[in-house]
Motif scaffolding. Structure first.
Motif, mmCIF file in Angstrom:
data_model
loop_
_atom_site.group_PDB
_atom_site.id
_atom_site.type_symbol
_atom_site.label_atom_id
_atom_site.label_comp_id
_atom_site.label_asym_id
_atom_site.label_seq_id
_atom_site.Cartn_x
_atom_site.Cartn_y
_atom_site.Cartn_z
ATOM 1 N N LEU A 1 0.831 -1.449 0.177
ATOM 2 C CA LEU A 1 -0.291 0.031 -0.088
ATOM 3 C C LEU A 1 0.928 1.363 -0.069
ATOM 4 C CD1 LEU A 1 -2.988 -0.876 2.602
ATOM 5 C CD2 LEU A 1 -3.142 -0.296 0.191
ATOM 6 N N ALA A 2 1.983 1.194 0.671
ATOM 7 C CA ALA A 2 2.841 2.410 0.935
ATOM 8 C C ALA A 2 3.460 2.772 -0.439
ATOM 9 C CB ALA A 2 3.895 2.109 1.946
ATOM 10 N N VAL A 3 3.628 1.774 -1.365
ATOM 11 C CA VAL A 3 4.179 2.031 -2.733
ATOM 12 C C VAL A 3 3.289 2.363 -3.596
ATOM 13 C CG1 VAL A 3 5.613 0.868 -4.865
ATOM 14 C CG2 VAL A 3 6.199 0.331 -2.279
ATOM 15 N N VAL A 4 1.857 1.669 -3.638
ATOM 16 C CA VAL A 4 0.876 2.012 -4.695
ATOM 17 C C VAL A 4 0.027 3.305 -4.553
ATOM 18 C CG1 VAL A 4 -1.292 0.993 -5.303
ATOM 19 C CG2 VAL A 4 0.642 -0.532 -5.057
ATOM 20 N N GLU A 5 -0.414 3.700 -3.080
ATOM 21 C CA GLU A 5 -1.344 4.439 -2.919
ATOM 22 C C GLU A 5 -0.790 5.885 -3.320
ATOM 23 O OE1 GLU A 5 -4.647 5.646 0.278
ATOM 24 O OE2 GLU A 5 -2.733 4.548 1.102
ATOM 25 N N PRO A 6 0.604 6.224 -3.124
ATOM 26 C CA PRO A 6 1.168 7.515 -3.599
ATOM 27 C C PRO A 6 0.863 7.787 -5.250
ATOM 28 C CG PRO A 6 2.739 6.733 -2.303
ATOM 29 C CD PRO A 6 1.600 5.638 -2.364
ATOM 30 N N VAL A 7 1.124 6.591 -5.897
ATOM 31 C CA VAL A 7 0.968 6.631 -7.343
ATOM 32 C C VAL A 7 -0.261 6.806 -7.857
ATOM 33 C CG1 VAL A 7 1.207 5.284 -9.435
ATOM 34 C CG2 VAL A 7 2.861 5.033 -7.634
ATOM 35 N N VAL A 8 -1.494 5.957 -7.008
ATOM 36 C CA VAL A 8 -2.765 6.432 -7.293
ATOM 37 C C VAL A 8 -3.379 8.020 -6.847
ATOM 38 C CG1 VAL A 8 -5.138 5.613 -6.627
ATOM 39 C CG2 VAL A 8 -3.142 3.850 -7.021
ATOM 40 N N THR A 9 -3.077 8.197 -5.749
ATOM 41 C CA THR A 9 -3.323 9.611 -5.407
ATOM 42 C C THR A 9 -2.769 10.816 -6.283
ATOM 43 O OG1 THR A 9 -3.276 8.690 -3.147
ATOM 44 C CG2 THR A 9 -3.274 11.040 -3.428
ATOM 45 N N GLN A 10 -1.461 10.629 -6.568
ATOM 46 C CA GLN A 10 -0.784 11.450 -7.624
ATOM 47 C C GLN A 10 -1.499 11.477 -8.973
ATOM 48 O OE1 GLN A 10 3.349 10.759 -8.573
ATOM 49 N NE2 GLN A 10 3.674 12.771 -8.969
ATOM 50 N N GLY A 11 -1.984 10.372 -9.291
ATOM 51 C CA GLY A 11 -2.701 10.354 -10.582
ATOM 52 C C GLY A 11 -4.254 11.052 -10.588
ATOM 53 N N GLY A 12 -4.708 11.376 -9.374
ATOM 54 C CA GLY A 12 -5.982 12.079 -9.255
ATOM 55 C C GLY A 12 -7.033 11.087 -8.648
ATOM 56 N N TYR A 13 -6.618 10.056 -8.227
ATOM 57 C CA TYR A 13 -7.796 8.739 -7.909
ATOM 58 C C TYR A 13 -7.624 8.529 -6.602
ATOM 59 C CZ TYR A 13 -7.858 8.579 -12.790
ATOM 60 O OH TYR A 13 -8.046 8.841 -14.451
ATOM 61 N N ASP A 14 -8.759 7.771 -6.235
ATOM 62 C CA ASP A 14 -8.753 7.251 -4.599
ATOM 63 C C ASP A 14 -8.566 5.757 -4.948
ATOM 64 O OD1 ASP A 14 -9.555 9.501 -3.587
ATOM 65 O OD2 ASP A 14 -11.639 9.420 -4.391
ATOM 66 N N LEU A 15 -7.668 5.295 -4.107
ATOM 67 C CA LEU A 15 -7.344 3.777 -3.921
ATOM 68 C C LEU A 15 -8.520 3.148 -3.097
ATOM 69 C CD1 LEU A 15 -5.669 1.439 -4.413
ATOM 70 C CD2 LEU A 15 -4.519 1.821 -2.329
ATOM 71 N N GLU A 16 -9.429 2.604 -3.912
ATOM 72 C CA GLU A 16 -10.683 1.762 -3.136
ATOM 73 C C GLU A 16 -10.367 0.467 -2.695
ATOM 74 O OE1 GLU A 16 -13.273 3.328 -2.356
ATOM 75 O OE2 GLU A 16 -13.057 5.094 -3.515
ATOM 76 N N ASP A 17 -9.637 -0.346 -3.421
ATOM 77 C CA ASP A 17 -9.258 -1.883 -2.804
ATOM 78 C C ASP A 17 -7.903 -2.241 -3.540
ATOM 79 O OD1 ASP A 17 -9.606 -3.999 -1.290
ATOM 80 O OD2 ASP A 17 -10.878 -5.053 -2.971
ATOM 81 N N LEU A 18 -7.278 -2.845 -2.704
ATOM 82 C CA LEU A 18 -5.809 -3.658 -3.112
ATOM 83 C C LEU A 18 -6.041 -5.234 -2.674
ATOM 84 C CD1 LEU A 18 -2.306 -2.283 -3.420
ATOM 85 C CD2 LEU A 18 -2.774 -4.530 -2.173
ATOM 86 N N THR A 19 -6.074 -6.010 -3.411
ATOM 87 C CA THR A 19 -6.147 -7.381 -2.935
ATOM 88 C C THR A 19 -4.908 -8.387 -3.686
ATOM 89 O OG1 THR A 19 -7.552 -8.315 -4.602
ATOM 90 C CG2 THR A 19 -8.492 -7.677 -2.529
ATOM 91 N N VAL A 20 -4.415 -9.173 -3.100
ATOM 92 C CA VAL A 20 -3.195 -10.097 -3.592
ATOM 93 C C VAL A 20 -3.813 -11.431 -3.319
ATOM 94 C CG1 VAL A 20 -0.971 -10.680 -3.648
ATOM 95 C CG2 VAL A 20 -1.404 -8.544 -3.155
ATOM 96 N N THR A 21 -3.981 -12.146 -4.264
ATOM 97 C CA THR A 21 -4.410 -13.739 -4.263
ATOM 98 C C THR A 21 -3.303 -14.584 -5.143
ATOM 99 O OG1 THR A 21 -5.953 -13.114 -6.184
ATOM 100 C CG2 THR A 21 -6.896 -13.002 -3.893
ATOM 101 N N ARG A 22 -3.332 -15.759 -4.804
ATOM 102 C CA ARG A 22 -2.438 -16.729 -5.538
ATOM 103 C C ARG A 22 -3.288 -17.315 -6.721
ATOM 104 N NH1 ARG A 22 2.179 -17.711 -5.119
ATOM 105 N NH2 ARG A 22 3.456 -19.422 -4.550
ATOM 106 N N VAL A 23 -2.471 -17.325 -7.818
ATOM 107 C CA VAL A 23 -3.219 -18.006 -8.842
ATOM 108 C C VAL A 23 -2.104 -18.843 -9.486
ATOM 109 C CG1 VAL A 23 -4.318 -17.727 -11.240
ATOM 110 C CG2 VAL A 23 -4.666 -15.970 -9.288
ATOM 111 N N GLY A 24 -2.396 -20.231 -9.051
ATOM 112 C CA GLY A 24 -1.205 -21.073 -9.630
ATOM 113 C C GLY A 24 0.065 -20.710 -8.968
ATOM 114 N N ARG A 25 1.032 -20.586 -9.712
ATOM 115 C CA ARG A 25 2.360 -20.080 -9.334
ATOM 116 C C ARG A 25 2.851 -18.436 -9.031
ATOM 117 N NH1 ARG A 25 6.710 -24.291 -12.130
ATOM 118 N NH2 ARG A 25 5.444 -26.111 -11.855
ATOM 119 N N ARG A 26 1.722 -17.946 -9.626
ATOM 120 C CA ARG A 26 1.817 -16.429 -9.568
ATOM 121 C C ARG A 26 0.941 -15.839 -8.747
ATOM 122 N NH1 ARG A 26 1.801 -14.216 -15.781
ATOM 123 N NH2 ARG A 26 3.790 -15.335 -16.394
ATOM 124 N N HIS A 27 0.958 -14.503 -8.440
ATOM 125 C CA HIS A 27 0.142 -13.872 -7.461
ATOM 126 C C HIS A 27 -0.575 -12.785 -8.565
ATOM 127 C CE1 HIS A 27 2.945 -15.073 -4.430
ATOM 128 N NE2 HIS A 27 2.062 -15.004 -3.640
#
Length: 180
Positions: free
Chosen positions: A10-36
């Motif tokens: 969140l500390a990395v993502v939120e500033p980018v989103v805010t600087q773009g003029g948007y609100d961060l509504e949700d951030l999820t990380v899920t495992r899909v096979g070998r990847r996230h």
């Protein structure tokens, strides 16, 4: 440990989103096979179009790459990044959610009963709903409202102009291929 990873992400993502003029509504990380799969939902008063989502995705990807190049492991292994808007299924829980859905039909639990009404107006204190066809309006403080849900209205599609009724300028198309 998972919460700690999420906070760093969140500390990395939120500033980018805010600087773009948007609100961060949700951030999820899920495992899909070998990847996230990293899903990021953003919104603004003007919505989110595909170009904006793509631009945000590039900015977030760069920020994540930079953080990881600096030695911070945010996501273990490979990941796929998805950036989009939350859509109508998102519950309305914050004042900005209610404001962004002005004129829409919503269903919400108020004082133990379910109410369906159109969002007429919002302000810092609460929401005014038109709850029946006679124009009965009710104003409720945000603290009184449970999570609201936007109701899909198929009849509202009938209010849109019919594309077959629009005048089409075929003048250029009627010329022959040789420009006659």
């Amino acid at each position: 440990m998972a919460q700690q990873h999420r906070q760093r992400l969140l500390a990395v993502v939120e500033p980018v989103v805010t600087q773009g003029g948007y609100d961060l509504e949700d951030l999820t990380v899920t495992r899909v096979g070998r990847r996230h799969l990293v899903r990021i939902a953003v919104d603004s008063d003007h919505g989110v179009d595909l170009d904006a989502a793509a631009e945000l995705s590039r900015g977030i990807s760069t920020a994540l790459d930079t953080a990881e190049a600096g030695g911070e492991e945010l996501i273990a292994g490979e990941y796929e990044l998805e950036v989009g808007s939350p859509g109508v299924s998102r519950p309305l829980t914050l004042p900005r959610h209610w404001r962004r859905n002005r004129t829409r039909l919503v269903k919400v639990r108020i004082a133990g009963r379910e109410v369906t009404g159109r969002v007429v107006s919002t302000d810092d204190a609460g929401v005014t709903l038109d709850v029946d066809v006679d124009g009965d309006r009710q104003t409720h403080a945000y603290g009184e409202l449970g999570p609201g849900r936007v109701q899909i209205e198929l009849k509202r599609l009938a209010e849109l102009p019919d594309p077959d009724d629009e005048e089409i300028d075929d003048e250029d198309d009627e010329e022959g291929e040789d420009g006659e």
